[in-house]
Design a protein around this motif. Structure first.
Motif, mmCIF file in Angstrom:
data_model
loop_
_atom_site.group_PDB
_atom_site.id
_atom_site.type_symbol
_atom_site.label_atom_id
_atom_site.label_comp_id
_atom_site.label_asym_id
_atom_site.label_seq_id
_atom_site.Cartn_x
_atom_site.Cartn_y
_atom_site.Cartn_z
ATOM 1 N N LYS A 1 7.958 -6.234 3.458
ATOM 2 C CA LYS A 1 7.145 -5.865 2.258
ATOM 3 C C LYS A 1 7.336 -6.637 1.375
ATOM 4 N N ALA B 1 0.759 -1.299 0.052
ATOM 5 C CA ALA B 1 0.100 -0.227 -0.123
ATOM 6 C C ALA B 1 0.785 1.283 -0.025
ATOM 7 N N THR B 2 1.883 1.295 0.548
ATOM 8 C CA THR B 2 2.949 2.410 0.550
ATOM 9 C C THR B 2 4.141 2.044 0.022
ATOM 10 N N ARG B 3 4.690 3.114 -0.614
ATOM 11 C CA ARG B 3 6.248 3.014 -1.222
ATOM 12 C C ARG B 3 7.213 3.399 -0.504
ATOM 13 N N ARG B 4 7.179 3.194 0.738
ATOM 14 C CA ARG B 4 8.311 3.632 1.593
ATOM 15 C C ARG B 4 8.605 2.511 2.575
#
Length: 344
Positions: A159, A102-105
Motif C-alpha cells: 500500500k 481505499a482502506t486504512r488498515r
C-alpha cells in the motif's frame, strides 16, 4: 346454616384472604423497583408530598469542563513501523488524497499516511488546499488483536509503495524482521499490562426496572449511551473514550414496557489504559459501586460472583497505581494517544 358450618365458612374466607394478601405482598416485593418519587418538602413537616417524579438534580456549584476537540494522534515510532517517502517537488493535498489507499488498515492493524505541511512544517493527514514536501507511511505494531505479522507488514509495504508511486516518491522501508520482532515485544508488554476492571452489582431482593437503574446511576454522572442497556460516565475531553461504563440486559432496556422488565444485575467497567490517571477513574468507580449498591439494595461482586467488601476495593486501587507507574515508565501513560491506540 348450622353454627359449625358457618364457622368453617368464615375460617375458609379468612384463609383465602390471607393467601390473597400473601400473594399480593410477595408479588409487590418481587416486582421490579420503579423510579422513585421526589418530595418538595419533608412530609414529616406537614407538607404534602410531590405527586410527580422529578429528574435527578445535579450540583451546579462548579461549572462543567468544556469539551476540547482533540487533534487526531499521528504516527509515533514507539508503536508504529514508519517508512519515510521522499519527493522531489511539493505535492498538492488533492493529489495526495487521490493517491491514498481505499482502506486504512493492513490486515487488522491501522495504516496511515501523513504529509509534511509546507507552511506549518507539521505532519498531518493530507488535506485539500495544502502542499506537502514529504510523506511518511506507517502501520501500527500491535493492538488488542495481537502483534503485526509478516503478512500484514507485506500488505503495508504494497500500500505504501502504491502511494509513493502515485506521488512520484521514493519510500524507505524498515527491515521487516526487525519490525515484526519489535511488534512481538510490544504485544507481550501490552498483554501483561492490559487491565480491564469490572464489578457486578447483584440485587439482594427485589429486581430493578431500567428507569430505577437510570435514576440512581444519573446521580453519579452517568448518562444514557448509544446502545440500549448501556450508560457511560463521559470523559473530560471530547473524543476520548468514556471514563466508566455501566451495562445491563439490553433486552430489558428494549422491552415494550420497560417498567415491567426485571434487572437483577448491572456491571461497572473501567478500561484502565484508555483513561488518564489524573482523572482518578478508579476512585470514581469505587464511589459509584458503593453508592449504587446502597441505593439499589445490591451487593458488589467480582467476575466469579464472590462478594467484595467496600474496604477491599482500596487494595485494588493500590495495585492500579503500580500499573500506572509501569505504563508511564514505558512512555505509554494511561489515556495517552499512544496507549489508547495500543490498547484499542
Amino acid at each position: 346454616m348450622s353454627g359449625f358450618t358457618l364457622g368453617l365458612t368464615l375460617l375458609g374466607a379468612l384463609v383465602l384472604a390471607a393467601v390473597v394478601g400473601w400473594n399480593a405482598w410477595t408479588t409487590r416485593k418481587l416486582a421490579p423497583r420503579q423510579v422513585e418519587m421526589a418530595a418538595r418538602d419533608d412530609p414529616a413537616d406537614g407538607a404534602a408530598p410531590d405527586p410527580e417524579p422529578r429528574e435527578p438534580v445535579f450540583d451546579e456549584s462548579e461549572p462543567a469542563p468544556l469539551p476540547v476537540p482533540e487533534r487526531k494522534p499521528g504516527l509515533d515510532a514507539l508503536i508504529d513501523a514508519i517508512a519515510p517517502i521522499a519527493i522531489d517537488l511539493p505535492v498538492s493535498g488533492e493529489a495526495a488524497q487521490a493517491a491514498m489507499p481505499a482502506t486504512r488498515r493492513a490486515g487488522s492493524k491501522p495504516f496511515a499516511i501523513e504529509g509534511l505541511n509546507e507552511s506549518s512544517q507539521h505532519w498531518e493527514t493530507p488535506q485539500a488546499g495544502r502542499r506537502y514536501t514529504a510523506f511518511q507511511a506507517g502501520v501500527q505494531l500491535a493492538n488488542r488483536t495481537g502483534a503485526l505479522n509478516e503478512i500484514e507488514y507485506s500488505e503495508f509495504v504494497v500500500k505504501a509503495q502504491a502511494f509513493a508511486d502515485a506521488v512520484n516518491g521514493s519510500p524507505e522501508f524498515p527491515e521487516m524482521l526487525h519490525e515484526v520482532a519489535r511488534a512481538r515485544e510490544l504485544d507481550q508488554f501490552a498483554g501483561a499490562h492490559d487491565a480491564q476492571l469490572g464489578f457486578t452489582l447483584l440485587a439482594r431482593q427485589a429486581a430493578w426496572s431500567p428507569g430505577f437503574v437510570h435514576q440512581h446511576a444519573a446521580r453519579f454522572g452517568f448518562v444514557a449511551g448509544a446502545i440500549p442497556g448501556r450508560m457511560v460516565l463521559p470523559a473530560a475531553h471530547a473524543g476520548h473514550p468514556p471514563m466508566l461504563v455501566l451495562s445491563f440486559d439490553s433486552q430489558a432496556a428494549m422491552a415494550e414496557d420497560p417498567a415491567q422488565s426485571a434487572i437483577r444485575e448491572v456491571t461497572l467497567s473501567l478500561d484502565v489504559p484508555q483513561v488518564p490517571r489524573g482523572e482518578q477513574p478508579f476512585l470514581r468507580m469505587r464511589d459509584a459501586a458503593i453508592g449504587l449498591a446502597a441505593g439499589l439494595d445490591g451487593v458488589i461482586t467480582d467476575d466469579n460472583g464472590r462478594e467484595i467488601r467496600p474496604e477491599a476495593l482500596d487494595g485494588v486501587g493500590a495495585d492500579l497505581e503500580l500499573l500506572y507507574d509501569t505504563l508511564e515508565s514505558r512512555d505509554l501513560a494511561a489515556g495517552s494517544p499512544q496507549a489508547r491506540r495500543l490498547f484499542g
